[in-house]
Motif scaffolding. Structure first.
Motif: not given
Ligand SMILES: Cc1cc2nc3c(=O)[nH]c(=O)nc-3n(C[C@H](O)[C@H](O)[C@H](O)COP(=O)(O)OP(=O)(O)OC[C@H]3O[C@@H](n4cnc5c(N)ncnc54)[C@H](O)[C@@H]3O)c2cc1C
Length: 509
Positions: A224, A272, A342, A366, A376
């Motif tokens: 990621c 996002h 969740m 984050d 959630t």
């Molecule tokens: C129950 C739950 C709660 C979550 N709460 C948050 C939170 O508080 N803050 C948060 O940033 N993300 C949240 N996520 C989404 C996601 O899990 C994280 O963005 C991701 O794991 C962050 O890691 P990364 O930056 O390496 O993601 P990468 O896979 O590298 O993705 C790059 C960016 O894309 C966006 N992104 C990725 N997946 C999602 C997604 N499913 N929904 C919306 N945007 C996404 C984020 O900004 C992320 O940094 C949540 C997911 C779930 C299932």
């Protein structure tokens, strides 16, 4: 004629429209961050989030010093701070980015706008994400997002005139502690410099195979991007990330598999904003089920013992507990495991979504309100428009951590178990326990398969009895993704008149 540039979740100098606009005026600029105790005392704030912010503020201060200015950090409530700056520095303008936060930040922003209006201080805000305030039609959203992502990235200002006299009471962020929360032993460091390095390593090497490696908690840590806290606190701009990923992914010399990975990554950047838009359009989502009729799916208080065992990584289901302990230690876990945590809380443990959502929010470095509350609820079956996804914690474990590597790392009680037993330690015989260990690991809260069956039936029955088509259509119309097959969406009568609907849409009118 001093301008205040108010930093919130935009802790950088590059691609920062309010800062660029202030620099262009050529008048003195107070680059301001306010540590608001009421915010840090909210049930979804935590000191691990503050730790990341604190790193980012130190980095931001260094960036501002390169432009002949410094960051002014004050502690207090925003209105008192502004009043005092008006007295000491005759501030005439407040420039900032628009924030889509929880109810507390909506109310705070409204109060700031009201105060500026009263004092005849010019207030201007810019959009940093593809989130549209006062959106009248979800069908128009996609184009607005693309337009914003394609606009040129702004360079950091070369020179920002400092105020003639320093601001009284300015603090060094490293000395500031905020309200408690569980300490994070292995936190992710903040700051634009760290964020840029992560982006570089991701785009150069780590992104290859992204779509295949993001589900397992073993591979996700490096597969990621890990940019989420940088995006959440704005230490790197989303537009900059998007444009870099597009440039590399679209280059003719880039390997096709890397191109595919980057396409998949870019779609996450789109998600996002897609998720944050939901909270922007309906701030009540922080407190209440998206599908209003699903609100009473669970009646009665949560079982406190179950909630506590889930929070402490003591459910007795190894992958669930390993994820919770890893998250507790590092402040991050990948998407699939967040969803599983969740869903297990909501279905197998039958907990009301809000306590688990707040707990996860505090653990996530984050934490981003719009994504968090929408996700959630989605993982708890409260949107009414997404398929019910009940995770089997044993099958997830066998599939995503077949050798038990992740489980052994986070559950030392199970470190000696062979892979074939590690996913279901409760099935071991006394002789096997004697030989491999595992006696100190807690027995499962309940039979997860039986609990999942009961939950599925209960949700199905509730939906049949209490859920109307009209409310489902409202949710679909307001929040449904416009990607994929065309859905049967009813048209809002409001659209014809161009009128906005309730809540936050009208907050800033
Ligand atoms: C129950 C739950 C709660 C979550 N709460 C948050 C939170 O508080 N803050 C948060 O940033 N993300 C949240 N996520 C989404 C996601 O899990 C994280 O963005 C991701 O794991 C962050 O890691 P990364 O930056 O390496 O993601 P990468 O896979 O590298 O993705 C790059 C960016 O894309 C966006 N992104 C990725 N997946 C999602 C997604 N499913 N929904 C919306 N945007 C996404 C984020 O900004 C992320 O940094 C949540 C997911 C779930 C299932």
């Amino acid at each position: 004629m001093t301008t205040v540039v108010w930093f919130k979740r935009d802790l950088r100098t590059h691609d920062h429209a309010p800062l660029a606009a202030a620099a262009e005026l050529g008048a003195p600029v107070i680059a301001l961050y306010v540590v608001e105790d009421d915010y840090w005392n909210l049930p979804d704030s935590s000191d691990r989030q503050w730790g990341f912010v604190r790193d980012s503020l130190a980095d931001l201060d260094r960036q501002l010093a390169r432009a002949d200015n410094r960051l002014t950090v004050l502690r207090g409530d925003m209105i008192s701070v502004l009043k005092s700056l008006k007295r000491s520095h005759d501030i005439q303008r407040v420039f900032c980015h628009q924030e889509t936060g929880g109810q507390w930040t909506f109310d705070r922003d409204k109060a700031v706008i009201g105060w500026c209006d009263e004092q005849q201080v010019e207030f201007r805000e810019w959009n940093q994400f593809g989130v549209v305030r006062r959106l009248t039609d979800r069908d128009l959203w996609d184009r607005a997002w693309t337009d914003l992502m394609r606009r040129p990235v702004l360079p950091a200002p070369g020179h920002l005139p400092a105020p003639g006299t320093p601001v009284d009471g300015a603090l060094a962020p490293k000395d500031i502690e905020v309200a408690a929360g569980a300490a994070c032993p292995d936190p992710q460091a903040g700051g634009s410099g760290k964020g840029e390095s992560l982006l570089k390593s991701f785009l150069e090497r780590r992104c290859i195979g992204y779509q295949y490696n993001i589900s397992s908690p073993n591979t996700a840590v490096t597969a990621c991007s890990r940019l989420s806290p940088h995006i959440a606190y704005g230490s790197v701009s989303l537009r900059h990330i998007y444009q870099q990923a597009k440039a590399i992914g679209g280059h003719r010399n880039t390997l096709p598999r890397k191109q595919k990975s980057l396409t998949s990554f870019r779609s996450r950047l789109h998600w996002h904003c897609h998720f944050i838009q939901k909270l922007e359009d309906e701030p009540e989502l922080e407190f209440r089920a998206m599908h209003r009729e699903m609100e009473h799916l669970k009646s009665g208080p949560n079982d406190s013992e179950r909630l506590q065992r889930w929070q402490e990584g003591q459910t007795g289901w190894p992958l669930v507990d390993a994820c919770m302990r890893a998250l507790n230690h590092t402040g991050w876990i990948n998407f699939r495991m967040r969803a599983m945590l969740m869903a297990v809380a909501s279905y197998q443990l039958w907990l009301h979504w809000r306590d688990p959502a707040l707990h996860l929010a505090r653990l996530f470095t984050d934490f981003e309100p719009g994504i968090h509350y929408s996700q959630t609820q989605m993982q708890s079956g409260l949107t009414g428009i997404n398929a019910l996804r009940i995770y089997n914690p044993v099958m997830q474990s066998q599939k995503l951590d077949p050798e038990g590597e992740f489980i052994r790392r986070w559950i030392p009680e199970l470190a000696g178990l062979p892979a074939e037993m590690i996913h279901t330690p409760w099935l071991m015989t006394p002789a096997q326990k004697e030989r491999f260990g595992g006696n100190t690991y807690i027995a499962p809260v309940c039979d997860h398969q039986q609990a999942a069956r009961v939950a599925r039936k209960a949700v199905g029955e509730f939906r049949r009895q209490h859920v109307s088509r009209s409310e489902t259509e409202r949710v679909l119309d307001r929040h449904g993704s416009r990607k994929g097959p065309v859905q049967n969406r009813p048209k809002h009568p409001e659209r014809k008149t161009g009128k906005t609907s309730d809540s936050q849409l009208s907050l800033f009118d």
